[in-house]
Design an enzyme around this catalytic site. Structure first.
Site, PDB file in Angstrom:
ATOM      1  N   SER A 157      35.072  36.624  41.088  1.00 29.11           N
ATOM      2  CA  SER A 157      34.114  37.215  40.145  1.00 29.11           C
ATOM      3  C   SER A 157      34.044  36.285  38.942  1.00 29.11           C
ATOM      4  O   SER A 157      35.002  35.558  38.661  1.00 29.11           O
ATOM      5  CB  SER A 157      34.610  38.586  39.676  1.00 29.11           C
ATOM      6  OG  SER A 157      33.848  39.046  38.579  1.00 29.11           O
ATOM      7  N   TYR A 172      41.217  44.246  37.081  1.00 31.36           N
ATOM      8  CA  TYR A 172      40.151  43.498  37.764  1.00 31.36           C
ATOM      9  C   TYR A 172      40.166  42.041  37.308  1.00 31.36           C
ATOM     10  O   TYR A 172      40.191  41.110  38.118  1.00 31.36           O
ATOM     11  CB  TYR A 172      38.800  44.161  37.467  1.00 31.36           C
ATOM     12  CG  TYR A 172      37.672  43.679  38.363  1.00 31.36           C
ATOM     13  CD1 TYR A 172      37.533  44.164  39.664  1.00 31.36           C
ATOM     14  CD2 TYR A 172      36.748  42.737  37.919  1.00 31.36           C
ATOM     15  CE1 TYR A 172      36.497  43.735  40.486  1.00 31.36           C
ATOM     16  CE2 TYR A 172      35.716  42.297  38.734  1.00 31.36           C
ATOM     17  CZ  TYR A 172      35.587  42.799  40.018  1.00 31.36           C
ATOM     18  OH  TYR A 172      34.562  42.365  40.842  1.00 31.36           O
TER      19      TYR A 172
HETATM   20  P1  NAD Z   1      31.149  47.762  47.150  1.00 37.08           P
HETATM   21  O1  NAD Z   1      31.977  48.785  46.480  1.00 37.08           O
HETATM   22  O2  NAD Z   1      29.689  47.946  47.284  1.00 37.08           O
HETATM   23  O3  NAD Z   1      31.743  47.464  48.606  1.00 37.08           O
HETATM   24  C1  NAD Z   1      33.105  47.220  48.782  1.00 37.08           C
HETATM   25  C2  NAD Z   1      33.484  47.484  50.231  1.00 37.08           C
HETATM   26  O4  NAD Z   1      34.888  47.223  50.335  1.00 37.08           O
HETATM   27  C3  NAD Z   1      33.274  48.952  50.632  1.00 37.08           C
HETATM   28  O5  NAD Z   1      32.598  48.986  51.874  1.00 37.08           O
HETATM   29  C4  NAD Z   1      34.673  49.517  50.738  1.00 37.08           C
HETATM   30  O6  NAD Z   1      34.811  50.516  51.743  1.00 37.08           O
HETATM   31  C5  NAD Z   1      35.475  48.268  51.088  1.00 37.08           C
HETATM   32  N1  NAD Z   1      36.891  48.393  50.757  1.00 37.08           N
HETATM   33  C6  NAD Z   1      37.440  48.963  49.636  1.00 37.08           C
HETATM   34  N2  NAD Z   1      38.777  48.930  49.742  1.00 37.08           N
HETATM   35  C7  NAD Z   1      39.072  48.356  50.933  1.00 37.08           C
HETATM   36  C8  NAD Z   1      40.277  48.053  51.601  1.00 37.08           C
HETATM   37  N3  NAD Z   1      41.472  48.383  51.080  1.00 37.08           N
HETATM   38  N4  NAD Z   1      40.219  47.443  52.792  1.00 37.08           N
HETATM   39  C9  NAD Z   1      39.019  47.136  53.357  1.00 37.08           C
HETATM   40  N5  NAD Z   1      37.848  47.419  52.786  1.00 37.08           N
HETATM   41  C10 NAD Z   1      37.880  48.016  51.583  1.00 37.08           C
HETATM   42  O7  NAD Z   1      31.473  46.398  46.367  1.00 37.08           O
HETATM   43  P2  NAD Z   1      30.647  45.038  46.219  1.00 37.08           P
HETATM   44  O8  NAD Z   1      29.942  45.076  44.931  1.00 37.08           O
HETATM   45  O9  NAD Z   1      29.928  44.718  47.462  1.00 37.08           O
HETATM   46  O10 NAD Z   1      31.862  44.037  45.995  1.00 37.08           O
HETATM   47  C11 NAD Z   1      32.394  43.251  47.024  1.00 37.08           C
HETATM   48  C12 NAD Z   1      33.303  42.197  46.388  1.00 37.08           C
HETATM   49  O11 NAD Z   1      32.559  41.424  45.460  1.00 37.08           O
HETATM   50  C13 NAD Z   1      34.480  42.787  45.622  1.00 37.08           C
HETATM   51  O12 NAD Z   1      35.611  41.963  45.801  1.00 37.08           O
HETATM   52  C14 NAD Z   1      34.004  42.724  44.177  1.00 37.08           C
HETATM   53  O13 NAD Z   1      35.060  42.669  43.280  1.00 37.08           O
HETATM   54  C15 NAD Z   1      33.219  41.423  44.213  1.00 37.08           C
HETATM   55  N6  NAD Z   1      32.229  41.290  43.140  1.00 37.08           N
HETATM   56  C16 NAD Z   1      31.214  42.193  43.018  1.00 37.08           C
HETATM   57  C17 NAD Z   1      30.293  42.024  41.993  1.00 37.08           C
HETATM   58  C18 NAD Z   1      29.136  42.980  41.789  1.00 37.08           C
HETATM   59  O14 NAD Z   1      28.495  42.894  40.736  1.00 37.08           O
HETATM   60  N7  NAD Z   1      28.842  43.847  42.721  1.00 37.08           N
HETATM   61  C19 NAD Z   1      30.407  40.954  41.107  1.00 37.08           C
HETATM   62  C20 NAD Z   1      31.458  40.070  41.267  1.00 37.08           C
HETATM   63  C21 NAD Z   1      32.360  40.238  42.293  1.00 37.08           C
END
Ligand code: NAD
Length: 267
Positions: A157, A172
């Site tokens: 991130s 985080y």
């Molecule tokens: P999201 O919440 O939409 O999806 C996350 C997925 O991970 C879900 O399907 C959930 O069931 C799964 N998950 C949660 N815990 C788990 C576990 N213990 N084992 C396996 N699966 C698990 O999130 P997102 O926004 O798609 O984020 C995905 C990644 O991207 C994360 O690592 C997040 O930190 C990172 N990220 C997101 C953003 C953003 O703005 N959305 C920005 C930077 C980084």
């Protein structure tokens, strides 16, 4: 006179981003960035293993991909559970073959002022965001080292590079910063064995994780105004970065953290 050292054939462009005959495992593939990553890798030719804590969600992703005639398989997988990780990687090796692309995407966020953050909540975030990346990378190395071939992409991130979210989110920041360093350490350790390890550090993308933030219109407007490119994003904004890092187009790139942040951290 032609000089072999410099007069080399130009690169093939059509095959540069293809992932045919690759087996690509994505964690957290039920929704958001992970679901998009599964789609991108499948459309580039890989056999995709969509995994998630939400096994039904992982099934949904694979069904949608298969409906397009592409190859995808689903597994329930909890990245923070060693036995779950080992079990899925072993099952995939038996039924599909060795995983040579891993997208370590699963992640969570528990916001609270640090002085009120419980140890249990801190630990949950560490277990998923950091230990989960370690466990899956270690399991993937078991597939990739004998092949002397692999690309691991960790989703970190921009909050792993800079602090200053809009509410307390120390676990985080700390875990994402650790993923950026874990990426470099694994890249150095496994580079000689043909495994590349990079991370993608996104800005705000519209997913379930960021629902509350996007629902706050004033906050969203402020984010757009303070982002040099003038907007936040959605998971498709990572398609190019994912393809680049997964494919041979980035053959000499390892240990890199690719910010896809609209210039946020350049300010
Ligand atoms: P999201 O919440 O939409 O999806 C996350 C997925 O991970 C879900 O399907 C959930 O069931 C799964 N998950 C949660 N815990 C788990 C576990 N213990 N084992 C396996 N699966 C698990 O999130 P997102 O926004 O798609 O984020 C995905 C990644 O991207 C994360 O690592 C997040 O930190 C990172 N990220 C997101 C953003 C953003 O703005 N959305 C920005 C930077 C980084």
């Amino acid at each position: 006179m032609a000089d072999d050292r410099f007069d080399i054939a130009p690169p093939e462009i059509d095959s540069l981003f293809r992932l045919d005959e690759r087996i690509a495992l994505v964690t957290g593939a039920a929704t958001g960035i992970g679901r998009t990553a599964a789609w991108v890798l499948a459309r580039a030719g890989a056999t995709v293993i969509a995994t998630d804590l939400d096994g039904g969600g992982a099934e949904d992703t694979t069904e949608a991909i298969r409906a397009e005639g592409l190859d995808a398989h689903a597994h329930k997988l909890d990245v923070s559970d060693e036995a779950s990780v080992t079990g899925v990687f072993d099952a995939v090796r038996r039924s599909q073959g060795p995983v040579t692309i891993l997208v370590n995407n699963a992640g969570i966020s528990i916001k609270a002022p640090t002085e009120a953050l419980s140890l249990a909540d801190w630990q949950r975030v560490v277990n998923v965001n950091l230990t989960g990346v370690f466990l899956c990378a270690r399991a993937a190395a078991g597939h990739m080292l004998p092949e002397r071939d692999g690309s691991i992409i960790n989703i970190s991130s921009m909050w792993g590079h800079v602090a200053g979210g809009f509410s307390g989110n120390v676990s985080y920041h700390a875990t994402k910063g650790a993923v950026v360093m874990l990426t470099k350490a694994l890249a150095v350790e496994w580079g000689r064995h043909g495994i590349r390890v990079n991370d993608i550090a996104p800005t705000f993308l519209r997913t379930h994780l960021t629902e509350a933030l996007f629902a706050d219109e004033d906050l969203h407007r402020m984010l757009e105004q303070t982002t040099p490119l003038g907007r936040t994003g959605q998971p498709n904004d990572l398609a190019g970065a994912l393809l680049f890092l997964a494919s041979s187009s980035s053959a000499l790139v390892t240990g890199h953290s690719l910010l896809v942040d609209g210039g946020w951290t350049a300010r």
